[in-house]
Each structure stands twice: as C-alpha cells, then as structure tokens.
Design a protein around this motif. Structure first.
Motif, PDB file in Angstrom:
ATOM      1  N   SER A 162      19.066  34.435  26.376  1.00  0.00           N
ATOM      2  CA  SER A 162      18.732  35.831  26.700  1.00  0.00           C
ATOM      3  C   SER A 162      17.362  36.241  26.186  1.00  0.00           C
ATOM      4  O   SER A 162      16.775  37.209  26.679  1.00  0.00           O
ATOM      5  CB  SER A 162      19.802  36.762  26.119  1.00  0.00           C
ATOM      6  OG  SER A 162      19.883  36.616  24.698  1.00  0.00           O
ATOM      7  N   ASP A 163      16.839  35.518  25.176  1.00  0.00           N
ATOM      8  CA  ASP A 163      15.543  35.891  24.617  1.00  0.00           C
ATOM      9  C   ASP A 163      14.378  35.227  25.331  1.00  0.00           C
ATOM     10  O   ASP A 163      13.223  35.427  24.964  1.00  0.00           O
ATOM     11  CB  ASP A 163      15.492  35.529  23.129  1.00  0.00           C
ATOM     12  CG  ASP A 163      15.680  34.040  22.888  1.00  0.00           C
ATOM     13  OD1 ASP A 163      16.411  33.392  23.676  1.00  0.00           O
ATOM     14  OD2 ASP A 163      15.094  33.517  21.915  1.00  0.00           O
ATOM     15  N   LEU A 164      14.663  34.425  26.378  1.00  0.00           N
ATOM     16  CA  LEU A 164      13.613  33.751  27.142  1.00  0.00           C
ATOM     17  C   LEU A 164      13.596  34.271  28.575  1.00  0.00           C
ATOM     18  O   LEU A 164      14.614  34.779  29.072  1.00  0.00           O
ATOM     19  CB  LEU A 164      13.836  32.237  27.131  1.00  0.00           C
ATOM     20  CG  LEU A 164      13.747  31.544  25.775  1.00  0.00           C
ATOM     21  CD1 LEU A 164      14.063  30.064  25.915  1.00  0.00           C
ATOM     22  CD2 LEU A 164      12.363  31.743  25.141  1.00  0.00           C
ATOM     23  N   PRO A 165      12.469  34.163  29.248  1.00  0.00           N
ATOM     24  CA  PRO A 165      12.399  34.635  30.641  1.00  0.00           C
ATOM     25  C   PRO A 165      13.427  33.945  31.524  1.00  0.00           C
ATOM     26  O   PRO A 165      13.779  32.781  31.310  1.00  0.00           O
ATOM     27  CB  PRO A 165      10.973  34.273  31.055  1.00  0.00           C
ATOM     28  CG  PRO A 165      10.204  34.178  29.776  1.00  0.00           C
ATOM     29  CD  PRO A 165      11.177  33.660  28.753  1.00  0.00           C
ATOM     30  N   ALA A 166      13.911  34.663  32.530  1.00  0.00           N
ATOM     31  CA  ALA A 166      14.863  34.100  33.488  1.00  0.00           C
ATOM     32  C   ALA A 166      14.108  33.321  34.553  1.00  0.00           C
ATOM     33  O   ALA A 166      13.024  33.719  34.990  1.00  0.00           O
ATOM     34  CB  ALA A 166      15.685  35.211  34.119  1.00  0.00           C
ATOM     35  N   VAL A 167      14.694  32.195  34.961  1.00  0.00           N
ATOM     36  CA  VAL A 167      14.077  31.337  35.977  1.00  0.00           C
ATOM     37  C   VAL A 167      15.010  31.247  37.179  1.00  0.00           C
ATOM     38  O   VAL A 167      16.215  31.007  37.035  1.00  0.00           O
ATOM     39  CB  VAL A 167      13.814  29.917  35.424  1.00  0.00           C
ATOM     40  CG1 VAL A 167      13.301  28.991  36.520  1.00  0.00           C
ATOM     41  CG2 VAL A 167      12.807  29.979  34.273  1.00  0.00           C
ATOM     42  N   SER A 168      14.454  31.446  38.370  1.00  0.00           N
ATOM     43  CA  SER A 168      15.188  31.231  39.613  1.00  0.00           C
ATOM     44  C   SER A 168      14.413  30.236  40.459  1.00  0.00           C
ATOM     45  O   SER A 168      13.194  30.089  40.316  1.00  0.00           O
ATOM     46  CB  SER A 168      15.376  32.547  40.370  1.00  0.00           C
ATOM     47  OG  SER A 168      14.113  33.136  40.679  1.00  0.00           O
ATOM     48  N   LEU A 169      15.125  29.518  41.342  1.00  0.00           N
ATOM     49  CA  LEU A 169      14.521  28.481  42.157  1.00  0.00           C
ATOM     50  C   LEU A 169      14.674  28.813  43.634  1.00  0.00           C
ATOM     51  O   LEU A 169      15.730  29.304  44.059  1.00  0.00           O
ATOM     52  CB  LEU A 169      15.177  27.118  41.874  1.00  0.00           C
ATOM     53  CG  LEU A 169      15.240  26.663  40.417  1.00  0.00           C
ATOM     54  CD1 LEU A 169      15.997  25.336  40.314  1.00  0.00           C
ATOM     55  CD2 LEU A 169      13.842  26.526  39.824  1.00  0.00           C
TER      56      LEU A 169
END
Length: 296
Positions: A162-169
């Motif tokens: 939760s403390d890192l950016p979210a990644v989508s593909l």
C-alpha cells in the motif's frame, strides 16, 4: 476380335495415364538431424557431416505453450548455429544474450521468418538451410536451433504494498503507474510484483529486460522499451548500480518495481529532467546470463 483388341488398347492407355498421374517429382529428402537438451539450456545437435542440404527444412522440436507470436511485434530468441559441412559452431546466444527482433521478413530474413511464423513462446525449432550455391544466406549449409523466449514477465502475482505506487498492465504487458501522493522512501526499494521461476540474477550478469521508468511524483513515464516496438534490451548490471543492487537474486520471469532515490545514477536513461528526482522502474526480467560461468 477387333473389339477385344480395342478394349485391351483402351485398358493399356488407362493404366499408362494412371501411372503418369501417380508420377510426381520426388521431394527432397529431409536431412537426418537429432536435437537433444533441456528447456532453458543450449541444445546438443548430432548429424553426419558433411550434411547434404538442397533446400530449407524446418521442424518443431517441441511446441510452445505461451502466447502466440504476433506479426510485426517483438520476438525474443536464443539460437545455436552450426556449419553443417563440418559440424562446427559458428555462433550462439546462450552464453551471452538473446536476440530481440520484430516478427517480419524484413527483420528476420525469409527462412527464419517462415520458421518462427505461427509459433508460440516456449517453442524449440530446428532450421536446416542450404549454402549460397543452393540459394542460401551463407556459403555453407547450416543447422540452427531456435528457442522462443517470453517478451514479458510471467509467474505468480505478488500482493501489492500500500505504500508503493499501484501498477496496472495493458494487453501487451506494458505497465502504467498510479502515484501514491506521498513522499518517496529515502532508500532503494526492490519489490517483486510477479515472481518468476527461472534462473536467479547475479550482480555481474547480463540481463535482458522490458522496462518503463516513471516519475515518483506524477507517475509520468520518461523512458520505456514498450514504446520502442516492445523490443527488449540487454545490458550488464555492472553498468547500472541501482539495478544491480535491486535485481540480485530475483528469478527470471519476474516483474520487479525498483524505487530509486536521486543518490543513484540512473544508468539506463540519459533523461536530464529526472536528475535529482526519485524514479520508479517496473522491470520484466526475461533472461540472465552469467559471463563468469561462460568463460570458465
């Protein structure tokens, strides 16, 4: 009597025509070549030399189980090429780095394009080609084994932090980043997003990757292999300290998020605008080779 003779003549003509219809130009015999070896490793090829080759032959040693290759898109291969006149090794990629090209006849040449067309990731293929005297690309016959490698990460998804950016593909595998809106960490972070099952990366390896670099604050991409026809790149980790530190022990097939503070040299990009900023790399590890092991 005349009727019997006429029937006999007609029968003889039918038999003759049938014989002509059954006569075709014999196909060139396929040279006998045996390929052994395990997936992920260099093949062993055995045949009697000099191998007589009059036209190109291809054979699927085993099928691929991954995505189908797409016309005009990137393909990543390992290869082993021998001079079929004497069985000597001409060149190979297993001890160095795989080759990335586009799936087109212009990029690959006619023979290799036809060999790869319609295949899937994971396939091992055999190509036997004549020398230049028979229309080949070299002045000697060749035997080539080609392994089709993935061009994006594959493995088990790792729960996001939760403390890192979210990644989508997207459908191709290219990542997008949603920033957290918080201050970046002060130290290097290496967080797996997908965990592969391949060979582990060592600090002095040559790695082959897809990657995108993002600004921590905005999530804007500033550098990406995906925007260059999706062609993977290879480089020595010794040239990129942050990546060498963050990717060590990660297995091939993994996708890893690297959060890189401005104290590290970026190495893989010459972007002036990102100097002094924290950046985020999303890296797909497609292959790794160990130079020390190859030279020993």
């Amino acid at each position: 009597m005349r009727r019997l003779r006429a029937l006999a003549a007609a029968a003889a003509m039918v038999l003759a025509l049938a014989g002509l219809a059954g006569c075709t130009t014999p196909a060139a015999s396929v040279p006998e070549v045996n390929v052994t070896g395990e997936p992920g490793g260099a093949p062993t090829i055995t045949y009697l030399t000099p191998l007589q080759v009059t036209e190109t032959h291809t054979q699927q040693i085993w099928p691929g189980t991954g995505p189908a290759l797409v016309e005009g898109q990137s393909v990543l291969i390992d290869y082993w090429l021998e001079d079929a006149a004497d069985g000597s090794l001409v060149k190979e990629s297993y001890s160095s780095k795989p080759v990335a090209m586009l799936l087109s006849e212009v990029d690959l040449g006619k023979d290799l394009y036809q060999t790869l067309r319609g295949q899937k990731v994971g396939a091992r293929l055999l190509q036997i080609s004549p020398g230049s005297g028979a229309g080949g690309a070299t002045d000697y016959p060749t035997v080539t084994v080609v392994d089709v490698l993935p061009t994006k990460a594959s493995g088990e998804a790792v729960p996001p932090r939760s403390d890192l950016p979210a990644v989508s593909l997207d459908a191709s595998g290219a990542p997008k980043l949603t920033p957290t809106g918080t201050d970046p960490p002060g130290a290097l972070v290496a967080q797996p997003l997908i965990r592969g099952t391949g060979d582990q990366v060592q600090s002095d390896d040559v790695v082959t990757v897809q990657y995108t670099g993002f600004a921590w604050t905005t999530g804007d991409a500033f550098d990406s292999t995906w925007s260059h026809n999706g062609l993977p790149v290879s480089f020595s980790l010794q040239d990129v300290p942050a990546w060498a530190e963050g990717l060590v022990d990660q297995p091939v097939g993994s996708q890893v998020m690297l959060v890189v503070p401005p104290t590290y040299a970026l190495g893989v990009t010459d972007s002036e605008e990102m100097k002094g900023q924290t950046v985020v790399f999303v890296v797909d590890i497609l292959d790794t080779s160990h130079p020390d092991a190859a030279s020993s």
